[in-house]
Design an enzyme around this catalytic site. Structure first.
Site, mmCIF file in Angstrom:
data_model
loop_
_atom_site.group_PDB
_atom_site.id
_atom_site.type_symbol
_atom_site.label_atom_id
_atom_site.label_comp_id
_atom_site.label_asym_id
_atom_site.label_seq_id
_atom_site.Cartn_x
_atom_site.Cartn_y
_atom_site.Cartn_z
ATOM 1 N N TYR C 15 0.841 -1.019 -0.002
ATOM 2 C CA TYR C 15 0.285 -0.026 0.092
ATOM 3 C C TYR C 15 0.972 1.252 -0.037
ATOM 4 O O TYR C 15 0.646 2.219 -0.390
ATOM 5 C CB TYR C 15 -1.009 -0.078 1.201
ATOM 6 C CG TYR C 15 -2.223 -1.132 1.216
ATOM 7 C CD1 TYR C 15 -2.556 -1.485 -0.252
ATOM 8 C CD2 TYR C 15 -2.459 -1.581 2.234
ATOM 9 C CE1 TYR C 15 -3.457 -2.387 -0.044
ATOM 10 C CE2 TYR C 15 -3.650 -2.570 2.059
ATOM 11 C CZ TYR C 15 -3.868 -2.918 1.020
ATOM 12 O OH TYR C 15 -5.053 -3.872 0.899
ATOM 13 N N CYS C 150 3.574 5.802 11.272
ATOM 14 C CA CYS C 150 2.237 6.514 11.102
ATOM 15 C C CYS C 150 1.524 6.881 12.610
ATOM 16 O O CYS C 150 1.484 7.781 12.709
ATOM 17 C CB CYS C 150 1.359 5.786 10.418
ATOM 18 S SG CYS C 150 0.951 3.921 10.863
#
Lengths: 349, 349, 349, 349
Positions: C15, C150
């Site tokens: 991704y 993240c």
């Protein structure tokens, strides 16, 4: 580069108006001069379009304060464009209307679909139906464009090549459209309440959907056709998927159908033919299209009958509304057709 | 009250097996004697069915350790029931098979749908197709029952009254089924990965769905019929909704259609006719049916053509699988048909 | 404009790699020379990144076939960057690593967080931690950048101004991060299976999350601090929201906290302070940020105690990964920092 | 068995009233005599509770038409119970109130939390706080019970054993509750509109949540405590998850914490301690609890500090509201505590 076209958006607090604004703020040749909302007049547009925070200082004006501009977008409730046309036409030489008022070019068809007389039948012929893949040259020359309905757009782009080629039984087509919640606009109601709308799989127009009139208009080519249409709401915000069952009137094989689609769409910047042998995304799907102006079209030839299942997907707020309108603006103003519409979509999302 | 019927579940680690176990643990006349899983043998069933924590001390056995019982449920991968039938038949006088092996009573139809010869055509006539609304008396007397496919169940229950009444053009019906992710079972794969499967609106069988063979078998009544079937996956876990477009072969009005449905279903404990003039839930919807054994059926007569749109909804794991099987057990064992199936469903959810 | 910087992406089928590719294909000064995937070598990138259909003819190469380029992005499994560093360093003068290998600049901290010795402690000091809001000048001059985790990014950007200002009790902060499913990558597993992952609200790291080491490194400023961190998975694909409870060590009022945030972030192109009195979107929310490089930060001063609740939201694949990396590229190559990162996000979606 | 207790539900058109009705229709010893709704008076209850179709012929009455009964449930807007108490008390010897009016037993605490004087402070001591796990014997003897708030229920049941044992630093606890949309009731508003509420991760009470007063009341045991509470709305309809960070005031190991929980909850019919080493459902999760009366409680001892993270999950409409109220009815009327509350929950859903 200078921003040579000044535009205004009337009725800019809804989802369609917000989407137009999002696109036009990044259009290199356009300046958004005004955007209106009676309810939020005087407030920053970011109050209702929070995705645009830090990107624009624009505030909402009242519609009565609109100044002349080069092109006016109308995103008003159905009926308003027709009723107030004489006011709007003075403001701009070019108008793109995103309501349903001028999509049909026949007053009788309008009366049949909307259960009332059209208030301005004199204007019906002056609007071009706004799907560029069908009316590109007319849109280029048009002053007034009526953007197509979202479900109509998905259905028409899926079916157009087959109807144009005349290979379809004109009375047997069945279309089932599945749609997200943004189609119904930004006003809360009992049915849009999250606990009720979430996890839904809800038939909302098994028969009698108004967009059938547009579909029939664009696909009939002078003959009588009948499209059997139903719509179901699903738990999704953006997106519309049309599954259309057509029945061939001649013995075409899969490669013949392929050829028909390729001929019509190979050169189209915003139509992709999606048909893969394996993988997850073998057919068109709105999930991949959020924020994009694409219409993905695929099909499967049923070996057990004369049926072809056509699958077409769009983002209803983009290709089904604001994106289609910006594409029309690009054509009307002579810009490259993809300008401001190049966002490729997210994966996964 | 004593629990007079001892049952076993072979293949009990999947979603269907878990749902059966959930129902049977609360069935007042049933004792779950064994449940098998090769992969989880020796482990508590709550390891894979965590909703049953604190409710049962059962552990999985291996299938080879099954003891004789009164009724055996088979929830094995397609093919296993037929291949191992001689082992199973010795274990119990009554068997309910939830696989696809014995749903069709015609070997040629099986070969056509499953692309292989049926391994035990000699047994095909010994199984009763498990939808009680069509075969109640036969199920009561049956030793072996084959539970219907989930999509087939939703479609058949929606269409049966009209086909039975002979009012439908037999070759024009188009069915679009929308299904949740639990239909595909509990094994993870690329397409079931949450980032890919979430927000999906994914055509997975535009043509060629295997359940068409069951639908055709149950609706043909000796004549040739053709059901044009497609299936689309939506972002939902449980539930299946069939939208069926049928075309009348005679001039029926809405009240005539009503009458047909009422005649067939008014006395059915698990079929509700849903058709309201207003409100959010005017048509059947799986959202209301999670955990229940209901099939809700509604319809709309298209005033613009000879079409009737039939809408039928189920929980695919219940009426479409485990619930249907328990309903069959109740009939086969002489219990009240609703026993252990009275959960009314949640709103909202 | 010529595309003056040639880049390659190693490990491009995930991704993060897909998101990098999506951004870089529209970067006016970058040319994506190669992208690798061992599993999909020879296949078009659109096979795994279907949103890019019709937008690029690129195919995957094997990592062993990488040619020299100007800047190399590494999106490999944790550990690979360090293990194969000597190969990679020969390929490009500049490297941006998106794995966890070089985020920590202290070998002991790495050993503590990852439970193993760092394979290349000699390189730890050569990487700059990739959050531009903290290390802009260092990144400009860096050859090697390690993009932040993240969850760490969301947490650090929320807390940095208060820690920098020294107004926080250094041992009491509690952080609860809520994350979407794309954080765990594109490989299906039992827990990512849609029926299990959908509707989840799942604690996956109540304690012991590895990103705590990064957070501690960036917020400690030479003092000992302790961040009590937990993470919960929610039914969302993209997005991370950090709710951080900090306790002031001095009597600040709301306007004082405001001032601290404004001082740090008013000039930042990708940080927005979100704090409104009314409306739906009063606090930061990932829903508005899908596809964008923004980190929205807001807070509320608890009048009943010395607590400030800081709320910070990102798209984990963008500001939390690929977007942050492109922002670093822009700095390292002297481009305007927002280049290719201007997408404003969709509303609604 | 005869249905010996006649009950009425005042304010029965909301989600809580519907859930109560769903439970009580299947309660073997209860007869629902009346249910009221001013808005839907005269209409079948299935108009607003469509899950109950075909299961009850009940219609809504007006509240003024309530007849005497054995036990009255009040599901009215906050304030109504207190304001109209003198009317209600004449109708039934036992009352269970599901509003916030009588949860607090201290008028000053009420004033602080609800920013107004309590209209009937004279009654505060006559209500028992309705969580059976804390007040079972008092509820058995009570005439009037005030059901606890849903977020308070999840939090209190998670924290009670540790606070009761006195092992917690009383001023440091931080609680983050994640909740579904049904918590806010059945009235549509701007924020509950599906396109806005879907995919949300929305802080709605970073500080100042009213349920803190209840939590403080039940956990303080005569000492001053401070619970730092925040709430975030997630894209889910039913369910609440509390993640509570507590700090031990003494050196307990994991097994000591285990022992404390087991001592309190091993015999509880509706509390399950969930804490597994592997698998998907290692910690409590509302997904498994929809429709059930369970509160699942788990925890993790942070080896890096004195923190324990406690995780507790409920269905907010069940254990957090209607289920808790029926459990109280069972106690007040001498029925087995689990009666009508045995639904085990669905997996998957």
């Amino acid at each position: 580069m200078s921003r040579e076209v000044r535009v205004a958006i009337a009725g800019g607090s809804g989802y369609t108006g917000g989407e137009l604004l999002r696109l036009l703020l990044f259009h290199p040749h356009v300046q958004v001069q005004q955007i209106t909302s009676e309810r939020f007049a005087g407030k920053p547009v970011t109050k209702v379009h929070p995705n645009l925070r830090k990107l624009t200082p624009l505030k909402f004006d009242k519609i009565g304060d609109l100044q002349p501009c080069d092109l006016l977008f109308l995103c008003l409730p159905h009926g308003e464009t027709a009723n107030r046309w004489d006011d709007f036409v003075r403001l701009a030489p070019k108008v793109i209307d995103l309501s349903a008022d001028f999509r049909l070019n026949d007053a009788a068809a309008y009366r049949h679909a909307y259960k009332k007389h059209h208030p301005r039948p004199d204007l019906l012929q002056r609007f071009v139906y706004g799907i560029p893949e069908l009316h590109r040259d007319e849109i280029r020359d048009a002053d007034y464009v009526a953007s197509a309905g979202c479900n109509a757009t998905a259905t028409i782009l899926g079916l157009y090549p087959l109807y144009r080629a005349g290979v379809v039984d004109p009375e047997r087509t069945v279309v089932e459209v599945k749609v997200g919640s943004s189609e119904a606009g930004n006003r809360a109601n009992e049915g849009s309440h999250h606990p009720e709308r979430s996890n839904c799989l809800r038939s909302f127009s098994p028969t009698g959907h108004r967009h059938v009139a547009e579909i029939t208009q664009e696909l009939s080519f002078g003959s009588k056709i009948q499209v059997h249409f139903s719509a179901t709401a699903v738990d999704m915000v953006r997106g519309a998927l049309a599954t259309s069952h057509v029945f061939l009137n001649q013995g075409l094989e899969e490669k013949d159908v392929w050829k028909i689609y390729r001929e019509h769409y190979a050169a189209e910047p915003f139509v992709r033919i999606v048909k893969e042998r394996d993988g997850i995304y073998r057919y068109p799907e709105p999930k991949l299209l959020a924020g994009t102006n694409f219409c993905d079209v695929g099909f499967e030839r049923d070996p057990a009958s004369d049926r072809v299942v056509v699958i077409s997907a769009i983002d209803n707020l983009m290709k089904g509304s604001a994106g289609q309108a910006v594409q029309a603006l690009n054509l009307m103003c002579g810009f490259e057709e993809r300008t401001a519409l190049e966002f490729p979509g997210l994966h996964p999302v």
